[in-house]
Write an enzyme that holds these catalytic residues in place. Structure first.
Site, short mmCIF file in Angstrom:
data_model
loop_
_atom_site.label_atom_id
_atom_site.label_comp_id
_atom_site.label_asym_id
_atom_site.label_seq_id
_atom_site.Cartn_x
_atom_site.Cartn_y
_atom_site.Cartn_z
N GLY A 1 11.85 4.98 5.76
CA GLY A 1 11.68 4.41 4.68
C GLY A 1 10.92 5.11 3.78
N THR B 1 3.99 3.71 4.39
CA THR B 1 5.01 2.19 5.56
C THR B 1 4.25 0.91 4.13
OG1 THR B 1 6.01 0.56 6.27
CG2 THR B 1 3.75 0.85 6.89
N VAL B 2 5.57 0.88 3.02
CA VAL B 2 5.70 -0.29 2.61
C VAL B 2 5.09 -1.48 2.73
CG1 VAL B 2 6.76 0.64 0.18
CG2 VAL B 2 7.86 -1.33 2.40
N ASP B 3 5.15 -1.56 4.48
CA ASP B 3 5.35 -2.45 4.80
C ASP B 3 3.50 -3.10 5.42
OD1 ASP B 3 8.07 -3.55 5.07
OD2 ASP B 3 8.56 -2.04 6.75
N GLY C 1 10.40 -6.33 4.53
CA GLY C 1 8.88 -6.25 5.00
C GLY C 1 9.61 -7.87 6.70
N ARG C 2 9.88 -7.23 7.06
CA ARG C 2 10.78 -7.73 8.33
C ARG C 2 10.23 -8.78 9.90
NH1 ARG C 2 15.56 -6.03 11.47
NH2 ARG C 2 16.20 -4.03 9.29
N TYR D 1 15.50 -1.38 -3.59
CA TYR D 1 15.27 0.43 -3.64
C TYR D 1 13.52 0.10 -4.80
CZ TYR D 1 17.95 2.51 -0.54
OH TYR D 1 19.31 2.14 0.94
N LEU D 2 14.18 -0.48 -5.78
CA LEU D 2 12.88 -0.12 -7.06
C LEU D 2 11.42 -0.56 -6.57
CD1 LEU D 2 15.08 -1.85 -10.03
CD2 LEU D 2 15.32 0.09 -8.78
N GLN D 3 11.31 -1.51 -6.16
CA GLN D 3 10.15 -1.89 -5.02
C GLN D 3 9.37 -0.50 -4.43
OE1 GLN D 3 9.62 -5.43 -2.61
NE2 GLN D 3 11.97 -4.66 -2.52
#
Length: 403
Positions: free
Chosen positions: A11, A135-137, A184-185, A290-292
């Site tokens: 991602g 990763t954004v996560d 956030g999985r 997707y925007l975030q």
């Protein structure tokens, strides 16, 4: 000839291309590297021999990579499993004289980089393999944080701030609950970051739901009602990966991706329906999706700077002979914020997940405390606005001519 390949995987983020910029600029300036190629669509670009020569790109467009969100070269979610796949990769590496490989991604991507490094050692192929974090996560282990997190935290903090003001204005005789669904999985760093918008106890978010804490419907309803009773409205940030006590996802789509991950989505609508049906309260929800992760117009300057740095340092470490590592970030101090880079063995990162620690979470499990704020706040500092043309951000437009 000693050539290099850079590729993006997994991602995207709003600053992954800033890391690409760091790698490409450092490689173009390195006497030891003759050509820096980019593999189109991640590791698939190696298999398909779709390689673009960055030395032939317009330098002005390369500069714009610092400001361009998402993946300028295409990404992928391919998991390497078969011996024949590695044989093919190294046949292509040998054909193009590839001596350096830079893979920009998260947990699964570091697994791919690690397997390539290990196979190179197995067959005695001279190549330096470096992982570039993304990763954004924010869930990669052994690094203080990951490029991409600071910017999504900034984006969502602004989003929850503005969304809360909206529901507050309508709460007298209309909508009383607003839910912001976040990515956030398994780890709740992204949802937790919305707490940065809260400057007064009445400000939103009032509730943050994290995957690390099992979802208790009764306690959740109780807090929603008490918040409305106290303030007249309730603002909620909910991670897509929240689970019931038995480990099942509250909002799963019923199918899996190429890595075997259950596809998530719809936690906002799920919670909104629960509140409407069981509490009778009008509720709105927003799904930034997707925007975030691609909201580059409001990225954190700290995040952009560090994204560039980890890319450039990956090249520096590789030229020093290092291989089989990911470039990590080490925090030196908070005020003023300072950081440096370090090397983390890919073995320690591949397929591992860093969760929000219990000491960052409030006792009721539905918010984060000052320790989290102290950790996250420096990462959203500063603005690194892109150039604008006719009121719209100007992003890179590369030719990507195949070699």
């Amino acid at each position: 000839m000693k050539n290099a390949i850079y590729a993006q995987s997994g991602g995207v983020t709003s600053v992954i291309n800033a890391s690409a910029y760091g790698v490409i600029k450092a490689a173009l300036n390195a006497e030891e590297i003759d050509n820096i190629y980019v593999a189109i669509n991640g590791i698939n670009g190696v298999f398909n021999e779709e390689l673009a020569d960055m030395g032939k790109e317009d330098p002005e467009q390369i500069e714009l990579l610092k400001f361009t969100p998402s993946s300028a070269f295409g990404s992928c979610r391919r998991k390497l499993k078969e011996e024949s796949e590695f044989e093919e990769i190294f046949r292509i590496f040998d054909r193009y004289n590839i001596k350096y490989f830079f893979y920009n991604g998260g947990n699964d991507s570091m697994d791919t980089a690690n397997k390539i490094h290990q196979y190179a050692q197995k067959i005695g192929y001279d190549i330096k393999v470096m992982g570039v974090p993304k990763t954004v996560d924010n869930d990669l282990p052994e690094t203080d944080h990951t490029p991409g997190f600071g910017s999504i935290a900034k984006y969502l903090s602004v989003a929850i701030l503005e969304g809360t003001l909206d529901v507050k204005s309508m709460a007298a005789d209309s909508t009383k609950v607003f839910i912001l669904e976040t990515m956030g999985r398994h780890a709740g760093w992204v949802a937790a970051s919305t707490a940065l918008a809260k400057r007064h106890e009445s400000d939103g978010p009032h509730i943050i739901l994290l995957p690390e804490v099992p979802f208790n419907k009764e306690k959740f309803f109780e807090k929603v009602e008490k918040t409305i009773e106290k303030y007249g409205y309730c603002s909620i940030a909910a991670s897509e990966g929240i689970k019931y006590v038995d480990g099942t996802f509250v909002a799963a789509r019923g199918y899996k991706d190429n890595f075997g991950n259950v596809q998530l989505g719809g936690i906002g609508s799920t919670l909104a329906n629960l509140i409407r049906s069981e509490l009778g309260i009008k509720t709105h929800y927003a799904v930034p999706d997707y925007l975030q992760r691609s909201g580059r117009h409001i990225s954190s300057q700290v995040d952009v700077n560090e994204a560039i740095e980890v890319g450039a340092m990956a090249v520096k470490y590789a030229l020093e002979g290092k291989s089989g590592y990911m470039v990590g970030i080490e925090r030196l101090m908070n005020s003023p914020y300072m950081s440096t880079t370090k090397l983390i063995p890919l073995d320690n990162v591949a397929n591992e997940t860093k969760l929000v620690p219990p000491e960052f979470i409030t006792e009721d499990g539905m918010f984060v405390n000052e320790k989290f704020i102290e950790y996250a706040l420096p990462l959203i500092e500063g603005e690194y606005y892109p150039p604008y043309l006719n009121g719209i951000p100007l992003y890179a437009r590369l030719k990507l001519n195949r070699i």
